[in-house]
Design an enzyme around this catalytic site. Structure first.
Site, PDB file in Angstrom:
ATOM      1  N   HIS A 125       0.823  -1.224   0.000  1.00  0.00           N
ATOM      2  CA  HIS A 125       0.000   0.000   0.000  1.00  0.00           C
ATOM      3  C   HIS A 125       0.849   1.263   0.000  1.00  0.00           C
ATOM      4  O   HIS A 125       0.399   2.327   0.410  1.00  0.00           O
ATOM      5  CB  HIS A 125      -0.968  -0.009   1.200  1.00  0.00           C
ATOM      6  CG  HIS A 125      -2.052  -1.041   1.072  1.00  0.00           C
ATOM      7  ND1 HIS A 125      -2.729  -1.560   2.149  1.00  0.00           N
ATOM      8  CD2 HIS A 125      -2.574  -1.661  -0.021  1.00  0.00           C
ATOM      9  CE1 HIS A 125      -3.628  -2.454   1.720  1.00  0.00           C
ATOM     10  NE2 HIS A 125      -3.539  -2.528   0.421  1.00  0.00           N
ATOM     11  N   CYS A 163      10.989  11.150 -15.677  1.00  0.00           N
ATOM     12  CA  CYS A 163      10.180  11.275 -16.897  1.00  0.00           C
ATOM     13  C   CYS A 163       9.377  12.565 -16.948  1.00  0.00           C
ATOM     14  O   CYS A 163       8.688  12.816 -17.940  1.00  0.00           O
ATOM     15  CB  CYS A 163       9.256  10.070 -17.044  1.00  0.00           C
ATOM     16  SG  CYS A 163       7.795  10.137 -15.990  1.00  0.00           S
ATOM     17  N   SER A 202      -5.922  -9.564   9.157  1.00  0.00           N
ATOM     18  CA  SER A 202      -7.012 -10.497   8.889  1.00  0.00           C
ATOM     19  C   SER A 202      -7.151 -10.706   7.391  1.00  0.00           C
ATOM     20  O   SER A 202      -7.946 -11.530   6.945  1.00  0.00           O
ATOM     21  CB  SER A 202      -8.317  -9.960   9.481  1.00  0.00           C
ATOM     22  OG  SER A 202      -8.501  -8.617   9.106  1.00  0.00           O
ATOM     23  N   ASN A 245      -2.063 -13.952  14.806  1.00  0.00           N
ATOM     24  CA  ASN A 245      -3.010 -12.862  14.978  1.00  0.00           C
ATOM     25  C   ASN A 245      -3.559 -12.874  16.397  1.00  0.00           C
ATOM     26  O   ASN A 245      -3.574 -13.905  17.060  1.00  0.00           O
ATOM     27  CB  ASN A 245      -4.167 -12.996  13.964  1.00  0.00           C
ATOM     28  CG  ASN A 245      -3.850 -12.333  12.633  1.00  0.00           C
ATOM     29  OD1 ASN A 245      -3.273 -11.237  12.591  1.00  0.00           O
ATOM     30  ND2 ASN A 245      -4.209 -12.990  11.545  1.00  0.00           N
TER      31      ASN A 245
HETATM   32 ZN    ZN Z   1       8.252   9.264 -13.888  1.00  0.00          ZN
END
Ligand code: ZN
Length: 281
Positions: A125, A163, A202, A245
């Site tokens: 993430h 870029c 989970s 867990n």
């Molecule tokens: Zn780039």
């Protein structure tokens, strides 16, 4: 419980390619709030969650506004730099160092695995300390860009040094697809591993949740003796999935994991490393 830790240590020693999947439960012991627990970020401030659903749209529609918003408010996660890895993070780094765990795939954005010394981390993430180019996926340390200064000088949004594309926070926002490189590498790891250690998650948030389920589907051909004394080819699961867990999860209930070691990762992982060293000695 001790038996299960011993069993996990043995399974790790016997594994060929172990990986670890980690989530918020891994970092709560470092003082980072989770999102959906009783004192989670979203639980305490549902409006912040609603606003967070708009963030990615804002970026796509107007990157300058997105950056103005990000730089004007406090971070939802508090001051991450002041937070330290806990014994669970160090134990996973040690398992990598021992040559057992090959990759850590984490849902956490806090950079604590890296700070504890793990080298091969996939930030599923994103990473709160990085920026990512929306065009070419290049990552940059956010310190390389003086964001408050760019803001003062009216130079937002920051642009990619490779870029020229527009940079966003590396963190994956709601409704934003997982960066294609990380998504692909994670699938390959889940497909390749023969042991998966699931720590403090989970695994209900998709597409991360696909990783253990995909691994579970894999079968290997196996020879077995029949009553007639012949060998027949059967199929058996290709992966051992161990869950650490605090509570049983859908992975436990749906039989995705082989067994659950119930407790805090900051306590269980170091015990597992200790047991493993005992076996190897
Ligand atoms: Zn780039």
């Amino acid at each position: 419980m001790e038996d299960l830790i011993e069993r996990a240590a043995r399974d790790l020693v016997n594994s060929r390619y172990a990986i670890a999947l980690t989530g918020a439960g891994m970092s709560t012991e470092s003082g980072i709030p989770d999102f959906r627990g009783p004192s989670g970020v979203w639980t305490k401030d549902p409006d912040a969650e609603k606003r967070a659903y708009q963030t990615y749209h804002t970026f796509l529609a107007n990157p300058k506004d997105y950056w103005e918003e990000r730089l004007s408010g406090p971070s939802l996660l508090g001051d991450l730099e002041a937070i330290k890895p806990n014994p669970g993070h160090y134990a996973l780094a040690e398992l990598e160092n021992e040559g057992i765990v090959k990759t850590v795939i984490t849902q956490n954005v806090d950079n604590l695995h890296q700070r504890a010394g793990t080298k091969n981390v996939l930030d599923y993430h994103g990473n709160a300390f990085k920026l990512r180019c929306a065009q070419c996926n290049a990552r940059f340390d956010s310190k390389e860009y003086e964001l408050p200064k760019l803001r003062e000088e009216g130079e937002l949004p920051p642009l990619c040094r490779k870029c020229g594309g527009i940079l966003k926070a590396d963190i994956v926002h709601f409704r934003e697809p997982i960066p294609s490189d990380v998504a692909q590498q994670s699938l390959e790891e889940a497909w390749k591993c023969d042991l998966m250690l699931i720590c403090g998650t989970s695994a209900v948030v998709y597409p991360f949740a696909e990783l253990p389920r995909l691994a579970r589907q894999r079968k290997v051909e196996k020879e077995s003796r029949t009553e007639a004394g012949l060998y027949a080819v059967g199929e058996s699961p290709a992966v051992t999935i161990i869950e650490l867990n605090a509570e049983p999860t859908p992975l436990t209930e749906d039989g995705i994991s082989d067994y659950l070691i119930q407790g805090k990762t900051g306590q269980m992982l170091p015990k597992m490393v200790e047991a493993l060293k005992g076996i190897r000695r």
